[in-house]
Write a protein that holds these residues in place. Sequence first.
Motif, PDB file in Angstrom:
ATOM      1  N   ASP A 148      -8.844  -2.732   1.413  1.00  0.00           N
ATOM      2  CA  ASP A 148      -9.629  -1.536   1.098  1.00  0.00           C
ATOM      3  C   ASP A 148      -8.711  -0.343   0.830  1.00  0.00           C
ATOM      4  O   ASP A 148      -8.921   0.415  -0.114  1.00  0.00           O
ATOM      5  N   GLN A 149      -7.684  -0.196   1.649  1.00  0.00           N
ATOM      6  CA  GLN A 149      -6.738   0.912   1.460  1.00  0.00           C
ATOM      7  C   GLN A 149      -5.967   0.776   0.146  1.00  0.00           C
ATOM      8  O   GLN A 149      -5.672   1.775  -0.512  1.00  0.00           O
ATOM      9  N   MET A 150      -5.658  -0.456  -0.235  1.00  0.00           N
ATOM     10  CA  MET A 150      -4.973  -0.675  -1.514  1.00  0.00           C
ATOM     11  C   MET A 150      -5.858  -0.199  -2.660  1.00  0.00           C
ATOM     12  O   MET A 150      -5.376   0.439  -3.597  1.00  0.00           O
ATOM     13  N   SER A 151      -7.138  -0.489  -2.587  1.00  0.00           N
ATOM     14  CA  SER A 151      -8.069  -0.019  -3.619  1.00  0.00           C
ATOM     15  C   SER A 151      -8.102   1.498  -3.665  1.00  0.00           C
ATOM     16  O   SER A 151      -8.026   2.100  -4.738  1.00  0.00           O
ATOM     17  N   LYS A 152      -8.200   2.118  -2.505  1.00  0.00           N
ATOM     18  CA  LYS A 152      -8.285   3.581  -2.438  1.00  0.00           C
ATOM     19  C   LYS A 152      -7.012   4.252  -2.922  1.00  0.00           C
ATOM     20  O   LYS A 152      -7.063   5.212  -3.703  1.00  0.00           O
ATOM     21  N   VAL A 153      -5.857   3.784  -2.470  1.00  0.00           N
ATOM     22  CA  VAL A 153      -4.606   4.429  -2.862  1.00  0.00           C
ATOM     23  C   VAL A 153      -4.297   4.162  -4.330  1.00  0.00           C
ATOM     24  O   VAL A 153      -3.666   4.988  -5.000  1.00  0.00           O
ATOM     25  N   SER A 154      -4.775   3.054  -4.864  1.00  0.00           N
ATOM     26  CA  SER A 154      -4.593   2.777  -6.293  1.00  0.00           C
ATOM     27  C   SER A 154      -5.386   3.763  -7.139  1.00  0.00           C
ATOM     28  O   SER A 154      -4.909   4.217  -8.189  1.00  0.00           O
ATOM     29  N   VAL A 155      -6.581   4.117  -6.688  1.00  0.00           N
ATOM     30  CA  VAL A 155      -7.375   5.134  -7.384  1.00  0.00           C
ATOM     31  C   VAL A 155      -6.649   6.474  -7.338  1.00  0.00           C
ATOM     32  O   VAL A 155      -6.561   7.181  -8.353  1.00  0.00           O
ATOM     33  N   VAL A 156      -6.120   6.841  -6.179  1.00  0.00           N
ATOM     34  CA  VAL A 156      -5.354   8.088  -6.050  1.00  0.00           C
ATOM     35  C   VAL A 156      -4.171   8.076  -7.016  1.00  0.00           C
ATOM     36  O   VAL A 156      -3.928   9.050  -7.740  1.00  0.00           O
ATOM     37  N   ASN A 157      -3.446   6.976  -7.042  1.00  0.00           N
ATOM     38  CA  ASN A 157      -2.292   6.824  -7.922  1.00  0.00           C
ATOM     39  C   ASN A 157      -2.704   7.015  -9.388  1.00  0.00           C
ATOM     40  O   ASN A 157      -2.069   7.764 -10.135  1.00  0.00           O
ATOM     41  N   GLU A 158      -3.765   6.351  -9.785  1.00  0.00           N
ATOM     42  CA  GLU A 158      -4.248   6.443 -11.169  1.00  0.00           C
ATOM     43  C   GLU A 158      -4.731   7.843 -11.501  1.00  0.00           C
ATOM     44  O   GLU A 158      -4.484   8.344 -12.612  1.00  0.00           O
ATOM     45  N   VAL A 196       0.853  -1.202   0.000  1.00  0.00           N
ATOM     46  CA  VAL A 196       0.000   0.000   0.000  1.00  0.00           C
ATOM     47  C   VAL A 196       0.885   1.247   0.000  1.00  0.00           C
ATOM     48  O   VAL A 196       0.683   2.173  -0.800  1.00  0.00           O
ATOM     49  N   ILE A 197       1.863   1.263   0.872  1.00  0.00           N
ATOM     50  CA  ILE A 197       2.757   2.422   0.968  1.00  0.00           C
ATOM     51  C   ILE A 197       3.577   2.578  -0.307  1.00  0.00           C
ATOM     52  O   ILE A 197       3.844   3.708  -0.745  1.00  0.00           O
ATOM     53  N   ALA A 198       3.950   1.488  -0.945  1.00  0.00           N
ATOM     54  CA  ALA A 198       4.707   1.574  -2.205  1.00  0.00           C
ATOM     55  C   ALA A 198       3.881   2.250  -3.299  1.00  0.00           C
ATOM     56  O   ALA A 198       4.418   3.041  -4.084  1.00  0.00           O
ATOM     57  N   VAL A 199       2.580   1.976  -3.345  1.00  0.00           N
ATOM     58  CA  VAL A 199       1.703   2.625  -4.327  1.00  0.00           C
ATOM     59  C   VAL A 199       1.647   4.123  -4.030  1.00  0.00           C
ATOM     60  O   VAL A 199       1.723   4.959  -4.933  1.00  0.00           O
ATOM     61  N   HIS A 200       1.546   4.469  -2.764  1.00  0.00           N
ATOM     62  CA  HIS A 200       1.568   5.874  -2.337  1.00  0.00           C
ATOM     63  C   HIS A 200       2.893   6.530  -2.709  1.00  0.00           C
ATOM     64  O   HIS A 200       2.934   7.609  -3.293  1.00  0.00           O
ATOM     65  N   ASP A 201       3.986   5.851  -2.372  1.00  0.00           N
ATOM     66  CA  ASP A 201       5.326   6.417  -2.583  1.00  0.00           C
ATOM     67  C   ASP A 201       5.656   6.623  -4.056  1.00  0.00           C
ATOM     68  O   ASP A 201       6.491   7.460  -4.387  1.00  0.00           O
ATOM     69  N   LEU A 250      -8.573  21.101 -16.798  1.00  0.00           N
ATOM     70  CA  LEU A 250      -7.285  20.516 -16.440  1.00  0.00           C
ATOM     71  C   LEU A 250      -6.846  20.996 -15.062  1.00  0.00           C
ATOM     72  O   LEU A 250      -6.424  20.187 -14.228  1.00  0.00           O
ATOM     73  N   ALA A 251      -6.941  22.298 -14.814  1.00  0.00           N
ATOM     74  CA  ALA A 251      -6.563  22.834 -13.504  1.00  0.00           C
ATOM     75  C   ALA A 251      -7.397  22.175 -12.409  1.00  0.00           C
ATOM     76  O   ALA A 251      -6.871  21.803 -11.352  1.00  0.00           O
ATOM     77  N   PHE A 252      -8.677  21.986 -12.661  1.00  0.00           N
ATOM     78  CA  PHE A 252      -9.562  21.323 -11.699  1.00  0.00           C
ATOM     79  C   PHE A 252      -9.114  19.886 -11.456  1.00  0.00           C
ATOM     80  O   PHE A 252      -9.012  19.441 -10.309  1.00  0.00           O
ATOM     81  N   ASP A 253      -8.845  19.143 -12.540  1.00  0.00           N
ATOM     82  CA  ASP A 253      -8.425  17.744 -12.410  1.00  0.00           C
ATOM     83  C   ASP A 253      -7.106  17.610 -11.648  1.00  0.00           C
ATOM     84  O   ASP A 253      -6.942  16.701 -10.829  1.00  0.00           O
ATOM     85  N   LEU A 254      -6.171  18.509 -11.933  1.00  0.00           N
ATOM     86  CA  LEU A 254      -4.890  18.485 -11.222  1.00  0.00           C
ATOM     87  C   LEU A 254      -5.096  18.754  -9.731  1.00  0.00           C
ATOM     88  O   LEU A 254      -4.492  18.089  -8.881  1.00  0.00           O
ATOM     89  N   ASN A 255      -5.970  19.694  -9.413  1.00  0.00           N
ATOM     90  CA  ASN A 255      -6.256  19.990  -8.008  1.00  0.00           C
ATOM     91  C   ASN A 255      -6.950  18.818  -7.326  1.00  0.00           C
ATOM     92  O   ASN A 255      -6.625  18.477  -6.184  1.00  0.00           O
ATOM     93  N   GLN A 256      -7.891  18.196  -8.023  1.00  0.00           N
ATOM     94  CA  GLN A 256      -8.593  17.044  -7.451  1.00  0.00           C
ATOM     95  C   GLN A 256      -7.631  15.895  -7.174  1.00  0.00           C
ATOM     96  O   GLN A 256      -7.730  15.227  -6.146  1.00  0.00           O
ATOM     97  N   ALA A 257      -6.700  15.653  -8.092  1.00  0.00           N
ATOM     98  CA  ALA A 257      -5.713  14.590  -7.892  1.00  0.00           C
ATOM     99  C   ALA A 257      -4.844  14.907  -6.681  1.00  0.00           C
ATOM    100  O   ALA A 257      -4.552  14.029  -5.860  1.00  0.00           O
TER     101      ALA A 257
END
Length: 140
Positions: free
Chosen positions: A115-125, A34-39, A79-86
Motif C-alpha cells: 500500500d505504501q509503495m502505491s502511495k509513494v509512487s503517486v507522490v513521486n509521479e 519504498v524508500i528508494a521511490v521516496h529518495d 502551476l503554483a497550486f500543482d507545485l504546492n500540492q506535490a
Amino acid sequence: MKNLTHSIFIFLFALSFSCGPSPSEKNQQLRDEVIAVHDEVMPLMGKLKSLEKEAATAAEELEASGSEDTTRIEELKALAFDLNQAYEGMFVWMRQYETEDGELTPEEVKAYLDDQMSKVSVVNEDIKAALEKAEELLKD
C-alpha cells in the motif's frame, strides 16, 4: 559414521540456502524499495517550492501590469497550486509512513508496504509531473 555426519551437515547447509529469503527479508527489501521511490524525488523539494514562488510571482506581476492574458495568469496560478500540492503530498505521505513493523505479522507488513509503495509512487509521479509542467510553462 563420520561420512554420515558430514553428509547431514552438507544437506542441512544446502537446505538452508534452498529455501530463499525469509518473509522478513522480503519485507525489508520491499521497505528499501519504498524508500528508494521516496529518495528519488525528496531532493527536489526545494526546487518545487522555488518554482511555486516563481509561478505565483509571475502571475501576480501579470495581474499588476494590467495584462489581459487571463489564460497565462490562470496557467501560472494553476502551476503554483500543482507545485504546492506535490510538495504537500510528500509531507502528508511522510507523516503517515510507519518505519517500524510493531506487532504486525509478516503478511500484514507486506500488505502495508505494498500500500505504501502505491502511495509513494503517486507522490513521486505528482512531483515529476509538476516539475515537468513548470519546466514547460516557465521556460519563457
